[in-house]
Scaffold this motif. Structure first.
Motif, PDB file in Angstrom:
ATOM      1  N   THR A  40       0.817  -1.205   0.000  1.00 28.65           N
ATOM      2  CA  THR A  40       0.000   0.000   0.000  1.00 28.65           C
ATOM      3  C   THR A  40       0.854   1.261   0.000  1.00 28.65           C
ATOM      4  O   THR A  40       0.411   2.306  -0.455  1.00 28.65           O
ATOM      5  N   LEU A  41       2.076   1.152   0.473  1.00 24.62           N
ATOM      6  CA  LEU A  41       2.959   2.319   0.498  1.00 24.62           C
ATOM      7  C   LEU A  41       3.216   2.857  -0.902  1.00 24.62           C
ATOM      8  O   LEU A  41       3.452   4.052  -1.077  1.00 24.62           O
ATOM      9  N   ILE A  42       3.152   2.011  -1.917  1.00 23.60           N
ATOM     10  CA  ILE A  42       3.356   2.449  -3.301  1.00 23.60           C
ATOM     11  C   ILE A  42       2.306   3.477  -3.679  1.00 23.60           C
ATOM     12  O   ILE A  42       2.619   4.574  -4.135  1.00 23.60           O
ATOM     13  N   SER A  43       1.046   3.140  -3.482  1.00 29.43           N
ATOM     14  CA  SER A  43      -0.022   4.074  -3.846  1.00 29.43           C
ATOM     15  C   SER A  43      -0.164   5.193  -2.827  1.00 29.43           C
ATOM     16  O   SER A  43      -0.567   6.303  -3.174  1.00 29.43           O
ATOM     17  N   LEU A  44       0.190   4.941  -1.582  1.00 25.98           N
ATOM     18  CA  LEU A  44       0.104   5.989  -0.568  1.00 25.98           C
ATOM     19  C   LEU A  44       1.038   7.141  -0.895  1.00 25.98           C
ATOM     20  O   LEU A  44       0.643   8.311  -0.864  1.00 25.98           O
ATOM     21  N   PHE A  45       2.288   6.830  -1.241  1.00 25.12           N
ATOM     22  CA  PHE A  45       3.260   7.879  -1.540  1.00 25.12           C
ATOM     23  C   PHE A  45       3.101   8.457  -2.940  1.00 25.12           C
ATOM     24  O   PHE A  45       3.478   9.592  -3.186  1.00 25.12           O
ATOM     25  N   SER A  46       2.536   7.683  -3.872  1.00 26.18           N
ATOM     26  CA  SER A  46       2.450   8.180  -5.231  1.00 26.18           C
ATOM     27  C   SER A  46       1.172   8.960  -5.523  1.00 26.18           C
ATOM     28  O   SER A  46       1.209   9.959  -6.232  1.00 26.18           O
ATOM     29  N   ILE A  47       0.039   8.553  -4.967  1.00 27.39           N
ATOM     30  CA  ILE A  47      -1.211   9.261  -5.268  1.00 27.39           C
ATOM     31  C   ILE A  47      -2.063   9.528  -4.024  1.00 27.39           C
ATOM     32  O   ILE A  47      -2.971  10.340  -4.061  1.00 27.39           O
ATOM     33  N   GLY A  48      -1.751   8.899  -2.915  1.00 30.44           N
ATOM     34  CA  GLY A  48      -2.534   9.109  -1.696  1.00 30.44           C
ATOM     35  C   GLY A  48      -2.549  10.554  -1.241  1.00 30.44           C
ATOM     36  O   GLY A  48      -3.562  11.055  -0.742  1.00 30.44           O
ATOM     37  N   TRP A  49      -1.448  11.254  -1.435  1.00 33.88           N
ATOM     38  CA  TRP A  49      -1.383  12.666  -1.061  1.00 33.88           C
ATOM     39  C   TRP A  49      -2.389  13.499  -1.859  1.00 33.88           C
ATOM     40  O   TRP A  49      -2.936  14.472  -1.361  1.00 33.88           O
ATOM     41  N   ALA A  50      -2.653  13.109  -3.115  1.00 38.90           N
ATOM     42  CA  ALA A  50      -3.622  13.839  -3.935  1.00 38.90           C
ATOM     43  C   ALA A  50      -5.039  13.653  -3.395  1.00 38.90           C
ATOM     44  O   ALA A  50      -5.854  14.575  -3.459  1.00 38.90           O
ATOM     45  N   TYR A  51      -5.328  12.459  -2.852  1.00 38.59           N
ATOM     46  CA  TYR A  51      -6.645  12.236  -2.243  1.00 38.59           C
ATOM     47  C   TYR A  51      -6.826  13.126  -1.019  1.00 38.59           C
ATOM     48  O   TYR A  51      -7.914  13.665  -0.786  1.00 38.59           O
ATOM     49  N   ILE A  52      -5.761  13.291  -0.232  1.00 39.46           N
ATOM     50  CA  ILE A  52      -5.818  14.137   0.962  1.00 39.46           C
ATOM     51  C   ILE A  52      -6.020  15.595   0.557  1.00 39.46           C
ATOM     52  O   ILE A  52      -6.840  16.306   1.153  1.00 39.46           O
ATOM     53  N   ILE A  53      -5.286  16.052  -0.461  1.00 41.83           N
ATOM     54  CA  ILE A  53      -5.457  17.435  -0.935  1.00 41.83           C
ATOM     55  C   ILE A  53      -6.865  17.646  -1.458  1.00 41.83           C
ATOM     56  O   ILE A  53      -7.499  18.672  -1.173  1.00 41.83           O
ATOM     57  N   THR A  54      -7.381  16.673  -2.196  1.00 42.25           N
ATOM     58  CA  THR A  54      -8.749  16.758  -2.716  1.00 42.25           C
ATOM     59  C   THR A  54      -9.755  16.852  -1.576  1.00 42.25           C
ATOM     60  O   THR A  54     -10.692  17.656  -1.634  1.00 42.25           O
ATOM     61  N   LEU A  55      -9.553  16.073  -0.538  1.00 43.98           N
ATOM     62  CA  LEU A  55     -10.444  16.116   0.619  1.00 43.98           C
ATOM     63  C   LEU A  55     -10.379  17.472   1.318  1.00 43.98           C
ATOM     64  O   LEU A  55     -11.415  18.073   1.622  1.00 43.98           O
ATOM     65  N   ILE A  56      -9.182  17.980   1.551  1.00 45.99           N
ATOM     66  CA  ILE A  56      -9.018  19.266   2.250  1.00 45.99           C
ATOM     67  C   ILE A  56      -9.624  20.410   1.447  1.00 45.99           C
ATOM     68  O   ILE A  56     -10.382  21.230   1.985  1.00 45.99           O
TER      69      ILE A  56
END
Length: 146
Positions: A121-137
């Motif tokens: 899961t670290l692969i997708s967490l570091f590569s695109i997970g941050w974009a989900y957090i920005i989208t949420l914020i």
């Protein structure tokens, strides 16, 4: 093409590109950016689907989980098309509320994968997970914008 390692390396790289486009689209609230995200997501869907078909779905799900599967790229493509339509019609409030919903769904997939496939899961967490957090914020911040 049959290797899980090759697929995860490729998806790490392309997720950074897709994440940057999604984050810019939601920050700028621009329909053109979501047009790019939509096309990109569907291209990545086809690429990931070819990897899945060649290697078998059960093998990839057990190794990499949902967050790197074709399912997630299809959802991102659908999300981008809907956002493109809403922002094109100047329905920013509905677009931001939809962004909150979809980012929560994507984050839920990451959490599920964290318990199922652990380190992969670290692969997708570091590569695109941050974009989900920005989208949420940004979605929460602008959920009542007119």
């Amino acid at each position: 093409m049959l290797s899980v390692t090759a697929y995860s390396t490729l998806m790490f790289i392309v997720n950074i590109v897709l994440g940057a486009v999604l984050a810019l689209g939601i920050i700028q609230q621009g329909k053109s950016t979501f047009g790019i995200a939509s096309v990109t997501a569907w291209i990545f869907f086809v690429i990931s689907l070819s990897f899945f078909i060649s290697g078998g779905f059960s093998h990839f799900f057990s190794q990499l989980g949902i967050s790197l599967s074709p399912i997630i790229y299809a959802l991102i493509g659908i999300f981008s098309i809907i956002e493109l339509k809403l922002l094109g019609n100047l329905q920013v409030r509905q677009g931001m509320r939809l962004a909150i919903l979809f980012s929560l769904i994507f984050i839920a997939f990451l959490i599920i994968d964290f318990f199922v496939v652990k380190n992969a899961t670290l692969i997708s967490l570091f590569s695109i997970g941050w974009a989900y957090i920005i989208t949420l914020i940004v979605g929460i911040k602008n959920r009542n914008i007119k």
